[in-house]
Enzyme design. Structure first.
Site, PDB file in Angstrom:
ATOM      1  N   CYS A 130       0.868  -1.180   0.000  1.00 15.09           N
ATOM      2  CA  CYS A 130       0.000   0.000   0.000  1.00 15.09           C
ATOM      3  C   CYS A 130       0.899   1.223   0.000  1.00 15.09           C
ATOM      4  O   CYS A 130       1.596   1.476   0.986  1.00 15.09           O
ATOM      5  CB  CYS A 130      -0.917  -0.020   1.224  1.00 15.09           C
ATOM      6  SG  CYS A 130      -1.977   1.438   1.361  1.00 15.09           S
ATOM      7  N   GLU A 136      -3.534   0.842  -6.139  1.00 15.78           N
ATOM      8  CA  GLU A 136      -2.527  -0.162  -6.474  1.00 15.78           C
ATOM      9  C   GLU A 136      -2.336  -0.151  -7.984  1.00 15.78           C
ATOM     10  O   GLU A 136      -3.267   0.171  -8.734  1.00 15.78           O
ATOM     11  CB  GLU A 136      -2.961  -1.553  -5.980  1.00 15.78           C
ATOM     12  CG  GLU A 136      -1.855  -2.579  -5.997  1.00 15.78           C
ATOM     13  CD  GLU A 136      -0.620  -2.124  -5.257  1.00 15.78           C
ATOM     14  OE1 GLU A 136       0.308  -1.612  -5.929  1.00 15.78           O
ATOM     15  OE2 GLU A 136      -0.583  -2.254  -4.024  1.00 15.78           O
TER      16      GLU A 136
END
Length: 335
Positions: A2, A129
Site C-alpha cells: 500500500c 494499487e
C-alpha cells in the site's frame, strides 16, 4: 503493498463515521487528540510522510482510560521507531510505510510496537494499487462496497452520510522523541498480507483490512486482547471492490477528484503492418502450398526445353515476389 491512499472527509465527518459501541453498549464518537485535527489535511492522493487519520486506544494517551475507548490522531505515514538516534526523521534509511505480516514479529523495527500493544487502524476512503502489464502500470482504486439500506446498524459502522464505509487498515505505530528536544512524532506502518483472490491479479500484496467493528475493537483493545490473539485478525479479505483510474494519480502532487473517477479502459490496437508485411500476409492467405508429387526419373532434357517458360509453382511465385521486393522502387517524376 500500500503506497498511496485517498482520505477526503473533513475531521468532524471522520469522527462521525467512526462511531462505535463501548463495553456498556453506549454509542460513542471518538474525539480527536488535542491539536491533531489541524494536522490532518483531506486529500485524494496521500503518500508516505504525509499525515493520515488513525484510530487507536485512548489508553495510549490516558493511563487511567479503559483500553476499549478510542481516540483519533493524525500520524505520519512511515514508522520512525522510538530508538531512532538521528535528529531528522527523513534520514531514516529503511522504507517503513508497509510491514509484512509474516515477518513483523521478528524484525526489530516492528516487534517492539507489536508486543507493546501499539496497534492502530489507519482510516481512508480507499487505496491505490498499480497493475504491471506489457511494461506499463495501470492504477486501480480499491475500497469497501457501499452499504445497502437494508443492512443492519452493526454493518453500517464506519460509514459517512452517503453510506460509504471508511476503509479500516490494520497498522502499528510508535512514538519518537527528537534527541535535541521538541514535539514527539507519532508515526505508523500499514501491515500487508498476500493478496486475496479478488485482487491478486492486480498485485500480489494488499493491506490487512479489518472488516467490521468487532475486528476493529479486538485489534485496538491491547489491554484485553494479547498480540498472539490479535494476529488472527490479520489475513486477506474478499469484501472489496475496485475500478481503474487515470494515471494522473501517479504524481502525488496531483490532489483532485480525477484521481478516483472510474476510467473506461480501451482495448489496445494491434501494431500496424508495413507494406511488405501486408503483401506477404495477402500472399499467404491466397496461396496454399500444394502437396509435393512423387518425383519421376528424369531423362536428359532436350536443348529446346530450356526455352519453355517454367511452371508457376508456389515456390516460383515466392521467388518472383522476393525479387520484386529486393528491386529498388522506380523514382517518381519531378513536378
Amino acid at each position: 503493498m500500500c503506497g498511496r491512499t485517498a482520505c477526503t472527509l473533513a475531521p468532524d465527518d471522520i469522527s462521525k463515521a467512526c462511531e462505535y459501541r463501548n463495553k456498556g453498549e453506549e454509542q460513542k464518537r471518538p474525539r480527536w487528540r488535542e491539536g491533531d485535527s489541524d494536522k490532518y489535511k483531506p486529500s485524494y492522493n496521500k503518500c508516505p510522510q504525509s499525515n493520515s487519520p488513525v484510530l487507536l486506544s485512548l489508553k495510549h494517551f490516558q493511563k487511567d482510560a479503559d483500553s476499549s475507548e478510542r481516540v483519533l490522531a493524525a500520524m505520519r505515514w512511515g514508522l520512525i521507531p522510538s530508538w531512532f538516534t538521528e535528529s531528522d526523521p527523513s534520514k531514516m534509511q529503511y522504507n517503513t510505510s508497509n510491514c509484512r505480516s509474516d515477518t513483523m514479529a521478528e524484525k526489530t523495527l516492528y516487534k517492539g510496537p507489536l508486543f507493546k500493544g501499539k496497534r492502530c487502524v489507519i482510516l481512508a476512503d480507499g487505496f491505490y494499487e498499480w497493475r504491471r502489464q506489457d511494461g506499463e502500470k495501470q492504477p486501480y482504486y480499491i475500497y469497501f462496497p457501499p452499504v445497502k439500506a437494508e443492512q443492519s446498524p452493526d454493518e453500517k459502522d464506519s460509514t459517512d452520510d452517503n453510506g460509504r464505509r471508511l476503509l479500516t487498515m490494520a497498522g502499528l505505530f510508535d512514538c519518537w522523541e527528537p534527541p535535541n528536544g521538541g514535539e514527539p512524532l507519532y508515526s505508523y506502518t500499514v501491515i500487508t498480507v498476500d493478496a486475496s483472490k479478488t485482487m491478486n491479479w492486480i498485485h500480489d500484496r494488499m493491506p490487512a483490512i479489518l472488516d467490521g467493528d468487532e475486528e476493529i475493537q479486538k485489534w485496538l483493545d491491547f489491554g484485553e486482547v494479547p498480540a498472539k490473539e490479535a494476529l488472527k485478525l490479520i489475513h486477506p479479505i474478499e469484501n472489496i471492490i475496485y475500478h481503474p483510474v487515470s494515471t494522473v494519480v501517479n504524481n502525488s502532487r496531483n490532489n483532485t477528484p480525477e484521481c478516483i473517477v472510474p476510467l473506461i479502459l480501451k482495448p489496445k490496437k494491434e501494431p500496424a503492418l508495413s507494406a511488405s508485411s501486408k503483401k506477404m500476409l495477402e500472399w499467404l492467405q491466397s496461396k496454399s502450398p500444394k502437396k509435393e508429387e512423387p518425383r519421376e526419373v528424369l531423362k536428359s532434357p532436350k536443348l529446346s526445353q530450356y526455352a519453355v517458360s517454367p511452371k508457376k509453382t508456389s515456390a516460383g511465385l515466392m521467388h518472383q515476389w522476393l525479387k520484386r521486393e529486393g528491386e529498388p522502387s522506380p523514382k517518381r517524376p519531378k513536378r
